[in-house]
Enzyme design. Structure first.
Site, PDB file in Angstrom:
ATOM      1  N   GLU A 109      -9.438   3.086   0.155  1.00 39.69           N
ATOM      2  CA  GLU A 109      -9.211   1.646  -0.558  1.00 39.69           C
ATOM      3  C   GLU A 109      -8.890   2.089  -1.959  1.00 39.69           C
ATOM      4  O   GLU A 109      -9.890   2.743  -2.641  1.00 39.69           O
ATOM      5  CB  GLU A 109     -10.208   0.870  -0.189  1.00 39.69           C
ATOM      6  N   LYS A 117       0.967  -1.131  -0.131  1.00 38.46           N
ATOM      7  CA  LYS A 117       0.060  -0.062   0.149  1.00 38.46           C
ATOM      8  C   LYS A 117       0.830   1.238  -0.019  1.00 38.46           C
ATOM      9  O   LYS A 117       0.525   2.371  -0.173  1.00 38.46           O
ATOM     10  CB  LYS A 117      -1.073  -0.077   1.332  1.00 38.46           C
ATOM     11  N   SER A 171      -4.133 -12.788   8.967  1.00 33.90           N
ATOM     12  CA  SER A 171      -3.546 -11.465   9.924  1.00 33.90           C
ATOM     13  C   SER A 171      -4.892 -11.010  10.666  1.00 33.90           C
ATOM     14  O   SER A 171      -5.929 -10.703  10.257  1.00 33.90           O
ATOM     15  CB  SER A 171      -2.750 -10.632   9.274  1.00 33.90           C
TER      16      SER A 171
END
Length: 623
Positions: free
Chosen positions: A542, A410, A451
């Site tokens: 996002e 990211k 995760s």
């Protein structure tokens, strides 16, 4: 009738003594076709006590009475062969020196050990066969019929374990190797190839299949699961190859197939010798040690026997959990549990100064994209950038040899605060790489399976509640890898890094999240009519897809096939100090943070407030 352990050992010893008598006598009888001349009767009787004494003493020496007949196996047979072989050579060597005035036929010396092995080994295995049939024979008709997919070592071990199971009754094996068709393993027939599963299920009515292929590629395992799913039967699997090798579980601990099994990747090849040199007998520190990546790094590092593992973590509960796990799994490992904040310079300086680590893995970070986007943007900047700088500065001051930053995909062309702050953290590390002792290494990778905050646990929870499963957009894609693989590659990159590099992990092919949701629904035993998928729209910050390289970046190969080096824009130390000074001032809100991030990270393109790329209402469902 029950016997004490001592009585059982005595009975077995007496059995073997009698076996020496019978085999020696029978060897004479065979030699003379059961018509023994008088002079050889004397030979038999005079040599028998010597033979029995020698062989019994050797059997005791070889420890033949430590095992249990009920569990007689190949190692027991090997011990018998060794003991009988030595005893045969001893008897042949001793006889000429006894001056008994008798002749022992050479054929008797050959026949006796053969007969002895047959009697001693045969009786043990016959007892085991009788005992297992007596204990488990009736149970084999009680279990649920199941077919095993695979015919390798794991499948063989599974059949052996399930012989004693009351839950399962294996009716056949399926394997793609033509030479195995029609063969039997532990009495179970190889009925055909995997493609024949639908036909066999129709004939036998079996409703369960166990995929016993842990060492196969994930493509082969997925094919087996897909074939079983197409028939509509319940698909189970054995534990992973790594878990079996480590001894954490046994092969008979079958479980339902999870989506992680289908997204699995090939095992990472590590430079074990190099990692031992980096870690073994050295002090290693992990920040964010209680998180998903941090805790797995601790597990992987522990395998290489550090002198001390320093766990630095803000959450007391997370620190307690990883400390307890390491104490159980690695009882010899020395661990220092340190509670602290990566933004606390004094605390970091005291900890690094006290323990003098030679390698620091910096995994502490805020990583939840929507949560860090607006009101929490200032904290994301402080934690991800100022925290990284504080740890890095302590490492430079105390001359830590290696500093490894856990970054993210990211950080590439970021559209959110979290990604931009991680890119800025990379730049901070690059700016501090000024030729000193500390070498800074950055590692980028995408989402890790399971995760905290990842999509898979969320989907699993939604399915357990009966749905719906929420997906942001029909076309959204993400890269995935397992937590152990990510941790192993981080360590490998840390070993290879010479200072200032950004390593990019091979994440494989990106995966559509909608397809992932459908797969999880199917594996949970539901249809898409029963558990619906609802598209909710992209959340703040996002993107539809993630990237591992920015538009102006190129990569260089490394000796490791799953690691490449990104050639990214760099900054100097003066630039870093200016940026850090502004962050330390603390006089800003989320709007100021985004504006400043845009100045620092030119590729940062924040989404406008209210911007959405999904032009469909929230209530749309897919069937």
């Amino acid at each position: 009738m029950r016997f004490s352990p001592r009585s059982r050992i005595l009975l077995v010893f007496v059995h073997d003594v009698l076996a020496t008598l019978v085999s020696w006598a029978f060897a004479y009888l065979l030699r003379f076709n059961f018509s023994l001349p008088k002079e050889f009767i004397v030979s038999l009787l005079e040599t028998l006590p010597v033979v029995m004494l020698l062989q019994s003493a050797i059997f005791l020496k070889f420890g033949l009475y430590r095992g249990m007949w009920r569990f007689a196996s190949l190692p027991d047979l090997k011990r018998i062969l060794a003991a009988v072989g030595v005893s045969a050579l001893t008897v042949a060597a001793v006889m000429p020196f006894m001056h008994l005035g008798i002749v022992v036929p050479r054929s008797v010396l050959v026949l006796d050990p053969l007969l002895l092995v047959m009697i001693m080994g045969g009786s043990r295995f016959a007892y085991r066969a009788w005992k297992e049939h007596h204990l488990y024979g009736p149970r084999q008709l009680q279990g649920e019929p199941v077919i095993v997919l695979g015919a390798g070592d794991a499948a063989v071990a599974l059949l052996k374990d399930l012989e004693r199971s009351t839950a399962w009754r294996v009716i056949g094996l399926l394997a793609d190797k033509d030479e195995l068709k029609g063969r039997q393993v532990y009495g179970v027939k190889v009925m055909g190839s995997l493609e024949q599963l639908p036909i066999i299920c129709e004939k036998t009515g079996v409703r369960h299949a166990i995929v016993a292929m842990p060492s196969s590629t994930h493509v082969e395992r997925r094919r087996a699961v897909d074939i079983a799913n197409s028939v509509g039967i319940t698909v189970l699997t054995v534990p992973s190859f790594d878990d079996l090798v480590s001894g954490k579980v046994s092969v008979s601990q079958v479980r339902r197939v999870e989506v992680e099994d289908l997204l699995g990747r090939e095992p990472v090849q590590l430079d074990d010798a190099g990692l031992h040199q980096l870690i073994e007998k050295r002090v290693v520190m992990v920040t964010g040690a209680g998180g998903s990546i941090g805790s797995e790094l601790c597990r992987q590092i522990a395998n290489f026997h550090p002198a001390l593992l320093v766990l630095f973590e803000l959450s007391e509960f997370a620190l307690y959990r990883i400390e307890q796990e390491l104490a159980q799994s690695f009882p010899q490992l020395r661990v220092a549990c340190v509670i602290g904040d990566v933004k606390d310079k004094k605390r970091l300086d005291a900890v690094v100064g006290r323990y003098q680590p030679e390698a620091v893995f910096h995994a502490a970070a805020y990583k939840h994209v929507p949560m860090m986007e607006d009101i929490n943007a200032p904290e994301a900047l402080r934690n991800n950038v100022l925290g990284t700088f504080s740890v890095a500065e302590a490492c430079v001051r105390h001359q830590v040899a290696k500093f490894v930053l856990i970054s993210t995909d990211k950080a590439v062309n970021p559209t959110n605060v979290m990604g931009a702050t991680k890119r800025l953290a990379e730049m901070v590390c690059q700016g501090l790489q000024n030729g000193g002792v500390t070498r800074f290494v950055m590692v980028r990778f995408g989402n890790v399976l399971g995760s905290s905050g990842s999509v898979i646990p969320k989907f699993r929870e939604q399915i357990a509640k009966g749905g719906p499963v929420t997906v942001t957009h029909p076309e959204v894609t993400r890269f995935f890898m397992s937590i152990p693989e990510a941790a192993q590659l981080v360590m490998q990159a840390g070993l290879m890094g010479q200072g200032g590099e950004i390593f990019v992990l091979d994440m494989g092919e990106s995966i559509r999240i909608a397809d992932l949701a459908k797969e999880m629904i199917r594996l949970s035993g539901f249809t898409e009519d029963e558990i619906k998928i609802v598209y909710s729209g992209l959340r703040p910050g996002e993107k539809l897809y993630e990237e591992l390289l920015a538009d102006d970046e190129h990569t260089l190969p490394t000796p490791h096939p799953k690691l490449r080096i990104a050639e990214a824009r760099k900054v100097d130390e003066a630039w870093v100090q200016e940026a850090v000074s502004w962050i330390e001032s603390g006089d800003f809100d989320e709007i100021a943070v985004k504006r400043k991030l845009k100045d620092w990270v030119s590729e940062y393109a924040p989404m406008e407030p209210g911007f959405q790329t999904l032009a469909v209402p929230h209530s749309i469902t897919i069937h």
